[in-house]
Design an enzyme around this catalytic site. Structure first.
Site, PDB file in Angstrom:
ATOM      1  N   GLU A 342      26.288  37.594  36.468  1.00  0.00           N
ATOM      2  CA  GLU A 342      26.973  36.486  36.593  1.00  0.00           C
ATOM      3  C   GLU A 342      26.477  35.198  35.778  1.00  0.00           C
ATOM      4  O   GLU A 342      26.970  34.359  35.355  1.00  0.00           O
ATOM      5  CB  GLU A 342      27.136  36.098  38.296  1.00  0.00           C
ATOM      6  CG  GLU A 342      27.599  37.325  39.087  1.00  0.00           C
ATOM      7  CD  GLU A 342      29.021  37.850  38.482  1.00  0.00           C
ATOM      8  OE1 GLU A 342      29.745  37.128  37.692  1.00  0.00           O
ATOM      9  OE2 GLU A 342      29.306  39.007  38.585  1.00  0.00           O
ATOM     10  N   TYR A 428      33.744  46.828  30.707  1.00  0.00           N
ATOM     11  CA  TYR A 428      32.577  46.603  31.040  1.00  0.00           C
ATOM     12  C   TYR A 428      31.654  47.276  30.235  1.00  0.00           C
ATOM     13  O   TYR A 428      30.724  47.146  29.293  1.00  0.00           O
ATOM     14  CB  TYR A 428      32.200  46.630  32.482  1.00  0.00           C
ATOM     15  CG  TYR A 428      32.730  45.759  33.553  1.00  0.00           C
ATOM     16  CD1 TYR A 428      31.928  44.580  33.791  1.00  0.00           C
ATOM     17  CD2 TYR A 428      34.262  45.753  33.737  1.00  0.00           C
ATOM     18  CE1 TYR A 428      32.361  43.829  34.743  1.00  0.00           C
ATOM     19  CE2 TYR A 428      34.673  44.860  34.687  1.00  0.00           C
ATOM     20  CZ  TYR A 428      33.819  43.743  35.300  1.00  0.00           C
ATOM     21  OH  TYR A 428      34.409  42.991  35.951  1.00  0.00           O
TER      22      TYR A 428
END
Length: 652
Positions: A342, A428
């Protein structure tokens, strides 16, 4: 493989002259306009907006929370940049209840909601004011000021998909309600009337009224202490950097703050705050690592909030206020790759953002690669290599399951399928392996310098796959035809499956674990208990992921007894144990699975466990029974996935 070579030759056109100026943190302010791409490959088919005609540049929210009605309502004042011939602007809405629209002086403006498109909402068309705004005095030569300002009075619907309203019983404290938002991908149009598209970056500010004693946090910088208004408090936030609208986020509850360092801190409920602060204690070191790798951190602070378990994702990279699931807390920071991920979004995703959802890998794939580099800097090469090996294995497994020619395995979602149907591993894991491959072919030093300049050159801008590849070719490849052939760039970005030049992980990363896996597959020899306890969480996950698909009750019982799988405090490991147990109809695991599914709302765990149950005649009634109890506690995203799996029909 689809051929997009011709797109590389298209010019990148910006809306009106001057909109191409890069907006930096130092100069970003109300009135500064972020660029918008209007080239063919940048087109976002998930918005009703027509940004070439009129687009939102700034939002000022003045909203009040109503926990009884489960609504947020008030006004949204929008600064609009419009072409001279434009007489209206189209916003995105999904269930918004608009009561009035006026200009800045309070004069009524005509507006109307169009027909609803499933999954997308409805267009909100608003007449633009007859009078244009005067240019702001502090603008420099060549800068653009918004041309109109409109005020939308509205309230969200109780079922707004972006907002999760929790009763006190659904929180750790059990005394106060809680709310959090999840805007990505196109959910913020259920509580904010704006142009909900990642390529239409906007600055914003907000005043939020909430009942005492709740605290409110947002993905903007808080402006002083809250103001008391009877039994309510007003909180003020500002985000001066233009961001994609999905990054406007809010949460409110009985939460408190712990400082981690000069730039960072964490919010959580009092019952969770100490464990949360301990778990994210390496954050300052991670920020330093990110800066050393790929340039300045441009957002000022990096704070986090650990939300109640209903949050459907591992984390959400909302600027200056990352949202985190409590399921990552293991007591030993073994799942802190989530925090690194993040944080890495502060560069890839938040600083440079895909202009349409078809380029999801530009956010998540680049970020996952960056995450691994941060992990290497903070926790060492061995852990980073193990986590890369897990990602690579997940990619290989996903492609095998989906089929190597499945268009949903392409990194850039091809036309003909929804970008939201592209496989997660293609966004991803495939993106991670792609960049690791490029790094190792080109050389880390050169690649790092290129990636740093990519972030710098496109700071606070929308980007596309075509821009990424064109820049890579211009700055690193040039006329080197042999290097171009070795990199296989188009095959990676537009092709399906796994290109043959994929950089494989180090065989030594899991040598001991893979030996234990082979021994177990051969004659069910269990790992040495002391060795198991000494393994990293990644090594334990690797062992469980590589177990045979079919296991007997005796084998499962022996595994649990010897390794204490059902007693682990690491939710990643516990999930893998429960999935294996439910897949093999292991009755003793059902009570624990039921407790787990009742306390966890993270889709990564919830959906696969219900799928494992639903795949067998033994598990179907168990799944239905548990879901009847737990469904209301899940976020709309998680509910939607499980509803599809179980073919759930809402009671009439």
């Amino acid at each position: 493989m689809r051929a997009f070579v011709s797109f590389l030759m298209l010019p990148f056109v910006f809306l009106l002259a001057g909109c191409g100026d890069v907006v930096s943190q130092d100069t970003a302010q109300r009135g500064k306009i972020a660029p918008i791409l209007t080239s063919e490959e940048a087109f976002d088919d998930q918005t009703f907006a027509k940004p070439k005609e009129a687009r939102v540049t700034h939002i000022d929210l003045d909203l009040a929370m109503d926990f009884d009605a489960k609504t947020i309502g008030g006004t949204a004042t929008l600064d609009v940049l419009a072409a001279d011939e434009a007489d209206s602007i189209i916003l995105d809405s999904n269930g918004l209840r608009v009561s009035a629209v006026t200009d800045e002086a309070g004069n009524a403006l005509e507006f109307g909601l169009g027909e609803t498109v499933e999954g997308k909402g409805e267009p909100l068309t608003i007449e633009l004011p007859a009078q244009k705004l005067e240019r702001e005095a502090d603008l420099g030569e060549g800068d653009l000021a918004p041309t109109h300002r409109i005020v939308v009075e509205y309230v969200s619907a109780p079922e707004a998909e972006a907002l999760q309203w929790l009763s006190p019983e659904q929180t750790a404290g059990g005394e106060h309600p809680f709310i959090f938002s999840q805007g990505q991908a196109i959910n913020n149009r259920t509580w904010i009337p704006t142009q909900d598209s990642p390529g239409i970056r906007q600055t914003w500010e907000a005043t939020i009224s909430a009942p005492e004693p709740l605290n409110v946090v947002m993905s903007g910088v808080v402006q002083g202490d809250p103001k008391e208004e009877g039994n309510r408090r007003d909180f003020r936030f500002v985000m001066n950097n233009p961001v994609p609208p999905y990054l406007i986020a809010i949460a409110a509850g009985n939460i408190e703050f712990r400082e981690l360092g000069p730039r960072s801190g964490v919010w959580a409920e009092p019952e969770v705050i100490e464990a949360a602060a301990q778990e994210v204690g390496d954050t300052e070191e991670m920020i330093d690592a990110g800066i050393a790798l790929f340039g300045d951190y441009r957002w000022g602070r990096y704070d986090m909030i650990v939300l109640p378990p209903a949050f459907p994702y591992g984390g959400m990279e909302n600027p200056v206020m990352t949202f985190l699931t409590p399921t990552f807390i293991a007591g030993d920071r073994s799942n802190n790759g989530l925090v690194a991920h993040e944080l890495a979004h502060s560069w890839s995703g938040n600083l440079t953002t895909y202009s349409s959802w078809r380029d999801g890998w530009l956010n998540e794939g680049v970020t996952s690669y960056f995450e691994n580099r941060i992990v290497e800097e903070v926790y060492g090469k061995e852990r980073a290599e193990q986590e890369y090996a897990l990602s690579y294995a997940g990619l290989v497994s996903g492609i095998e399951d989906a089929g190597a020619d499945n268009p949903a395995t392409a990194m850039r979602s091809p036309d003909g399928i929804s970008p939201f149907d592209t496989k997660g591993f293609a966004i991803y894991d495939k993106g991670t392996v792609f960049l690791r491959t490029v790094e190792n072919i080109i050389g880390r030093e050169k690649f790092d310098a290129w990636l740093t300049q990519w972030f710098d050159s496109h700071a606070f801008e929308p980007v596309t796959s075509e821009m990424f590849l064109a820049d890579l070719r211009e700055k690193l490849i040039g006329d080197d035809a042999e290097l171009e052939e070795r990199l296989m760039l188009n095959e990676w970005v537009y092709g399906t499956g796994l290109p043959e030049n994929a950089w494989k992980p180090d065989d030594a990363a899991f040598a001991e674990v893979d030996s234990a896996v082979a021994a177990y597959a051969s004659d069910a020899t269990l790992p040495d208990v002391d060795a198991w306890r000494g393994w990293t969480a990644a090594e334990q996950r690797r062992f469980l992921e590589e177990l045979p698909q079919e296991l007997s009750n005796e084998q499962l019982s022996a595994l649990d007894t010897a390794l204490g799988l059902s007693q682990t405090e690491n939710n990643e490991v516990l999930f893998l144990w429960l999935e294996a147990a439910l897949r093999n109809e292991f009755d003793p695991a059902v009570p624990q699975a039921e407790r787990f599914l009742a306390r966890v709302g993270r889709n990564k765990f919830v959906s696969p466990l219900f799928s494992a149950l639903n795949d067998t005649a033994w598990g179907k009634p168990i799944a239905q029974r548990i879901y009847a109890k737990t469904r209301s506690s899940y976020h709309a995203y998680t509910r939607g996935n499980v509803d599809d799996t179980l073919q759930y029909e809402k009671p009439a």
